[in-house]
Design a protein around this motif. Structure first.
Motif: not given
Lengths: 325, 267
Positions: A88, A146-148, A150
């Protein structure tokens, strides 16, 4: 239907000392499609993504991403892509909302729009409840989400997901697949790397199999399977003593060598004519008075594809000394 | 948006993120609060009685030196922050965003001004408690604080560059102490430069850390009348000398660091 290409790369090459991470890789991804870049650890997938997202400069080759040239206008490329990596790439101390807000500001969306996008994405990725907690306390699946999120802040036309589900438990993986499918149905172009054959099969329109920095096969999942020896007949005999005779019968209809037998009563053989071959095998076995406990036609899995293509399976460590053998 | 506006936007966004982190990592806050207090008390009470300064109390003499020392040591915080960022996944995010290439570093050095302001406030309060007083005008005192911050900002850029040269966060602390210790101690921070032996004295007199300390002492009114005029030019003109060094350091190390960052970003 006119198709434009979202990603085109020719002859991408990257060396680290004696090790060739990428060896003249070509990729073409039409707009609105999903390309699965499939290969084992160390095959060069992440290197390819790093180059296409401007994190790394290739030693040779050229590429255009979302209409912008990688070499001459990397800033333009960065404006038009979203990247989500193997781990992440968010700030652990910041909350989910703060991370998305920050990313929005750095895409120059402006304060209000960044805030609004953060709210939308938190909702979409089911993170609203956790929105104001630091990412540090998130589970693996939440971190990937949350990374996706982003990567999607600026609604970029081209997305890169580098092994998005590596290390996730099966349930989180299937959830994330759902999210990715939904995303693609919105018309984004996606380049997805994975070492999971099932994942490429599930998500990708086209698959490029990469090994030791080179594309060794490409096509749709079905094409790849069909190209590689097509279907197989798999059978089990009741009496192990019948195995040699069963082998003989199978060999008559086979398009390749007969596998199995040692230590089991199962035999596997590639055939060319599908159902037709299957019924001939059944007739042959009956004539030879061999009783079977099971027989069926099996289409190769992508694991089989990989084994056939590389000769070393997906688990083989990529031994660098063998690169130029 | 014009590129200059976007650059400032990016720097501000990164700086804002770093400030949030200062307030949220308790270890950092403790370090900000406690280490300046510790230094003031340590020097005031441990060395305070054994070092004699003509015409003034050692504590009065000491505080500007502690200020200079603390902002110098604070620069390791810049280095550690950048080294840590470079190791974490967040840096790949930054690199893949259409943000200014200088923003990660410029944002960090900017947010560390906030950090330095905090520690100067804490130190001033502690100093006032142990008997230090500002005896000059308010404007002079503000100029003294501003000069300390300017110099600290410049040193931050040095540490930003050092952080990009070393392989890990663990190394950065040792690497920065190699630079910061001699600069801070071979100076007039804790003893008058004139009291040092030959070559050390020359080094101390031309050391910019001495100049910023001397300037702060003068601007805080901590140099009693009757103290002999320093003989070295930098200590006679400490404000100009400090400003000159600060500008020169930023002019050299900011481009070096930004270049190095861009190169590292390219693997």
């Amino acid at each position: 239907m006119t198709t434009r290409t979202a990603i085109e790369a020719y002859g991408l090459t990257k060396r680290y000392g004696d090790v060739t991470a990428l060896d003249g890789l070509d990729l073409v991804v039409p707009e609105g499609t999903v390309l699965g870049l499939l290969g084992p650890n160390g095959a060069g997938k992440t290197t390819a993504v790093s180059i296409l997202t401007t994190l790394l400069e290739p030693d040779a080759g050229e590429a255009k991403v979302a209409g912008a040239d990688l070499r001459t206008s990397p800033e333009l490329v960065r404006e038009r892509i979203g990247l989500s990596g193997q781990y992440a790439a968010v700030d652990e101390v910041l909350t989910a909302r703060e991370n998305l807000h920050m990313i929005g500001r750095l895409y120059h969306l402006g304060r209000a729009r960044s805030k609004q996008r953060a709210v939308e994405l938190l909702e979409r990725f089911d993170l609203t409840e956790a929105a104001d907690r630091p990412v540090k306390g998130f589970s693996g699946g939440m971190r990937r989400r949350i990374d996706l999120a982003g990567a999607l802040v600026a609604e970029p036309p081209v997305l890169f997901l580098d092994e998005p589900t590596t290390g996730l438990d099966p349930r989180s993986r299937i959830e994330l697949w759902g999210v990715i499918r939904e995303l693609v149905s919105g018309g984004s172009t996606l380049l997805l790397t994975t070492q999971y054959l099932e994942e490429a099969d599930q998500l990708a329109d086209d698959i490029v199999v990469i090994d030791r920095g080179k594309a060794i096969a490409n096509g749709t999942a079905d094409q790849l399977k069909a190209e590689l020896g097509g279907e197989r007949v798999e059978l089990s005999v009741v009496d192990a003593a019948d195995l040699p005779a069963a082998r003989e019968v199978l060999a008559r209809y086979a398009s390749g060598g007969v596998e199995g037998g040692e230590g089991s009563r199962a035999l596997l053989v590639p055939v060319e004519h599908g159902i037709d071959s299957l019924s001939r095998v059944i007739d042959g076995m009956r004539e030879a008075q061999i009783s079977l406990s099971d027989i069926g036609l099996r289409r190769p899995t992508l694991d089989d594809v990989f084994l056939t293509l590389t000769g070393h399976g997906t688990q083989s460590e990529s031994n660098d000394q063998e690169v130029n053998a | 948006m014009s590129s200059l506006v976007t650059t400032f936007n990016d720097i501000a966004v990164v700086a804002h993120r770093n400030v949030i982190k200062i307030t949220r990592v308790p270890e950092v806050l403790v370090f900000v609060l406690l280490s300046p207090i510790m230094f003031v008390l340590l020097f005031a009470y441990v060395f305070g009685n054994s070092i004699d300064i003509q015409g003034t109390s050692y504590r009065e003499f000491l505080i500007a030196g502690i200020f200079a020392q603390t902002v110098m040591f604070g620069a390791t915080f810049t280095g550690a922050g950048i080294a840590e960022d470079m190791q974490k996944g967040i840096i790949d995010r930054f690199r893949s965003l259409p943000m200014s290439r200088s923003a990660v570093l410029a944002g960090r050095t900017l947010s560390d001004v906030v950090y330095n302001i905090l520690s100067i406030i804490i130190m001033s309060i502690t100093g006032l408690l142990v008997g230090w007083r500002i005896r000059g005008s308010v404007i002079d005192a503000i100029a003294g604080f501003a000069l300390l911050l300017l110099f600290a900002y410049a040193i931050s850029w040095v540490m930003a560059y050092v952080a990009l040269l070393v392989p890990s966060v663990e190394v950065i602390n040792n690497a920065s102490f190699m630079v910061i210790f001699p600069l801070t101690f071979v100076a007039n921070t804790f003893v008058p430069a004139e009291s040092l032996p030959g070559p050390l004295r020359a080094f101390a007199e031309w050391n910019p850390v001495s100049a910023v300390t001397q300037a702060a002492r003068e601007l805080f009114g901590n140099i009693p009348t009757g103290t002999p005029e320093p003989t070295a030019w930098p200590l006679q003109n400490p404000v100009i000398y400090t400003v000159g060094w600060s500008i020169a350091i930023v002019a050299v190390f900011a481009p070096l660091a930004i270049n190095r960052y861009a190169k590292k970003a390219k693997g």
